[in-house]
Design an enzyme around this catalytic site. Structure first.
Site, mmCIF file in Angstrom:
data_model
loop_
_atom_site.group_PDB
_atom_site.id
_atom_site.type_symbol
_atom_site.label_atom_id
_atom_site.label_comp_id
_atom_site.label_asym_id
_atom_site.label_seq_id
_atom_site.Cartn_x
_atom_site.Cartn_y
_atom_site.Cartn_z
ATOM 1 N N ARG A 167 64.944 -9.786 63.518
ATOM 2 C CA ARG A 167 64.706 -11.235 63.453
ATOM 3 C C ARG A 167 64.195 -11.715 64.811
ATOM 4 O O ARG A 167 63.308 -12.557 64.911
ATOM 5 C CB ARG A 167 65.985 -11.981 63.045
ATOM 6 C CG ARG A 167 65.866 -13.497 63.242
ATOM 7 C CD ARG A 167 66.892 -14.322 62.475
ATOM 8 N NE ARG A 167 68.214 -13.758 62.407
ATOM 9 C CZ ARG A 167 69.078 -13.689 63.441
ATOM 10 N NH1 ARG A 167 68.733 -14.152 64.626
ATOM 11 N NH2 ARG A 167 70.270 -13.140 63.283
ATOM 12 N N LYS A 205 46.122 -18.458 54.446
ATOM 13 C CA LYS A 205 44.775 -18.867 54.061
ATOM 14 C C LYS A 205 43.747 -17.888 54.628
ATOM 15 O O LYS A 205 43.777 -16.731 54.285
ATOM 16 C CB LYS A 205 44.539 -20.311 54.496
ATOM 17 C CG LYS A 205 45.719 -21.254 54.182
ATOM 18 C CD LYS A 205 46.003 -21.425 52.690
ATOM 19 C CE LYS A 205 47.328 -22.113 52.378
ATOM 20 N NZ LYS A 205 47.588 -23.366 53.044
ATOM 21 N N TYR A 238 48.360 -32.582 55.406
ATOM 22 C CA TYR A 238 48.716 -31.635 54.332
ATOM 23 C C TYR A 238 50.009 -32.082 53.630
ATOM 24 O O TYR A 238 50.974 -32.469 54.296
ATOM 25 C CB TYR A 238 48.873 -30.238 54.940
ATOM 26 C CG TYR A 238 49.374 -29.189 53.984
ATOM 27 C CD1 TYR A 238 48.563 -28.698 52.958
ATOM 28 C CD2 TYR A 238 50.655 -28.665 54.093
ATOM 29 C CE1 TYR A 238 49.021 -27.736 52.073
ATOM 30 C CE2 TYR A 238 51.126 -27.700 53.214
ATOM 31 C CZ TYR A 238 50.302 -27.240 52.207
ATOM 32 O OH TYR A 238 50.760 -26.288 51.333
ATOM 33 N N ASP A 283 46.807 -28.370 63.606
ATOM 34 C CA ASP A 283 46.861 -27.414 62.502
ATOM 35 C C ASP A 283 45.427 -26.933 62.269
ATOM 36 O O ASP A 283 44.576 -27.669 61.785
ATOM 37 C CB ASP A 283 47.425 -28.118 61.254
ATOM 38 C CG ASP A 283 47.601 -27.164 60.075
ATOM 39 O OD1 ASP A 283 46.845 -26.170 59.992
ATOM 40 O OD2 ASP A 283 48.472 -27.419 59.226
HETATM 41 C C1 LIG Z 1 48.744 -24.147 53.308
HETATM 42 C C2 LIG Z 1 48.786 -25.045 54.467
HETATM 43 C C3 LIG Z 1 49.963 -25.237 55.192
HETATM 44 C C4 LIG Z 1 51.281 -24.605 54.793
HETATM 45 O O1 LIG Z 1 51.237 -23.220 54.908
HETATM 46 P P1 LIG Z 1 52.115 -22.244 53.980
HETATM 47 O O2 LIG Z 1 51.702 -20.893 54.454
HETATM 48 O O3 LIG Z 1 51.746 -22.527 52.561
HETATM 49 O O4 LIG Z 1 53.541 -22.550 54.260
HETATM 50 C C5 LIG Z 1 49.930 -26.061 56.296
HETATM 51 N N1 LIG Z 1 48.788 -26.693 56.673
HETATM 52 C C6 LIG Z 1 47.634 -26.541 55.995
HETATM 53 C C7 LIG Z 1 46.410 -27.248 56.462
HETATM 54 C C8 LIG Z 1 47.588 -25.722 54.874
HETATM 55 O O5 LIG Z 1 46.436 -25.587 54.196
#
Ligand SMILES: *Cc1c(COP(=O)(O)O)cnc(C)c1O
Length: 386
Positions: free
Chosen positions: A50, A199, A102, A174
């Protein structure tokens, strides 16, 4: 790792030395929870997985190198990484963020952190006066996405970082939609970069993960403390999959951008399409800013059909190459209808006011042959509207 090396080279080699003992090129999947100590407290740097795991460490080094940052931390999801930034805050602190942030981030802020007396203001972050006006004495964080979801608004990271710093707040970006191949927020003054590795970085719709990158050693130390204390860490298999993904990020992104750009222009000329939202189009409100801040315009686009909610639903149900699904950033093309899916929880009036109309369609343009993608959208439009 050599900082002078180009992005494509770093993507493949950063954090990726061949194994000294065996010569194995690829980082092994260290499926392992604990580590031998030669005497109490004397160890190789790893004690418990961890806290740290060699597969995860290689991924963290790789991601830091891609963002041009000093320190990387990996998490079990993008939400895990965002939560870790929120862990920095105390009750009574205030956060300014985008009104089109988001959905999962909005939920974390309002349904988890408001409970702990953290306050939020959701503003149009393309309006710098509105952002500056929202900053308060107790504002500790400005949380920014760019491009945003699903209308592909582009936020000016240099300007927003300045506003945050003028108010002694941190600026976190982000960078999930753009990826470090197209946009590196630390170069524009941001303090923290956050990713959903689920993504484009993973890139194959087969893993969920998150990451934080910063140049600030003290911040990184805090992230490490919360990473270990909260425990939203990725397992070694997940870390391995993302490491495999990042090697091909540049070639994948080139094709994502090329296909999205071609589809955006084609859609803009289509008789049944009212509007296309893509930062690469001259018609995009912030095309010039996008051209300055990004190296290319990405693989995400949205468009408004000349259709009712039902017809638009019929359209997204009729595609054959595009898969009807949430999420984005994989090699395959995905399509969705925000008003009926990702943004359905927002009341219709609020949704419409924000530009999220019923016939708005969001596409994650994959790396298939672009003529097949065009033909697919065309046949689905015919099926739904003619
Ligand atoms: C998908 C997404 C998240 C969250 O990520 P997860 O891996 O699904 O927890 C946060 N910000 C953006 C812009 C996203 O597209």
């Amino acid at each position: 790792m050599d900082d002078d090396e180009h992005f494509e080279t770093r993507a493949i080699h950063a954090g990726q030395e061949p194994d000294e003992e065996t010569g194995a090129l690829m980082t092994p999947i260290y499926a392992n929870s604990t580590y031998e100590q030669s005497a109490p407290g004397e160890h190789t740097g790893y004690e418990y997985s961890r806290t740290g795991n060699p597969t995860r460490s290689d991924l963290e080094d790789n991601l830091a190198a891609l963002e041009g940052g000093e320190h990387g931390r990996a998490f079990s999801s993008g939400m895990g990484s965002i939560n870790t930034v929120m862990n920095l805050l105390d009750a009574g602190d205030h956060v300014v963020t985008g009104d089109d942030v988001y959905g999962g981030t909005h939920r974390l802020f309002t349904q988890v952190y408001e409970k702990y007396d953290v306050e939020f203001d959701f503003v149009d972050t393309t309006d710098h006066d509105a952002v500056a006006d929202a900053m308060q004495e107790n504002t500790e964080l400005l949380w920014v996405e760019t491009p945003t979801n699903p209308l592909m608004r582009v936020n000016d990271i240099d300007a927003l970082s300045d506003i945050a710093h003028d108010n002694d707040a941190l600026c976190a970006v982000d960078n999930t939609f753009a990826t470090p191949y197209l946009q590196r927020p630390l170069e524009h003054g941001a303090d923290i970069v956050s990713h959903s590795l689920t993504k484009y970085l993973g890139g194959h719709s087969d893993v969920v993960g998150g990451a934080l990158v910063t140049d600030d050693a003290e911040l990184d130390e805090e992230f490490g403390f919360y990473q270990n204390s909260v425990g939203a860490t990725p397992g070694p298999f997940d870390a391995f999959l993302v490491l495999r993904g990042t090697k091909t990020l540049p070639v994948r992104m080139d094709r994502h951008c090329e296909n999205a750009n071609e589809l955006a222009h084609w859609l803009e000329a289509h008789e049944h399409v009212e509007h296309v939202y893509y930062p690469g189009l001259e018609s995009h409100r912030q095309h010039d800013l996008a051209a300055e801040q990004m190296d290319d315009f990405g693989g995400m686009l949205s468009f408004e059909l000349d259709a009712s909610l039902e017809e638009a639903s019929e359209f997204v149900s009729s595609t054959e190459v595009f898969t009807l699904a949430e999420s984005l950033g994989g090699v395959e093309s995905l399509i969705e209808q925000p008003a009926a899916m990702t943004h359905a929880a927002i009341p219709k009036e609020e949704r419409e006011a924000a530009g999220l109309t019923d016939p708005l369609i969001r596409a994650s343009v994959g790396i298939e042959n672009v003529d097949d993608l065009k033909a697919d959208l065309d046949q689905a439009i015919t099926a739904a509207l003619e």
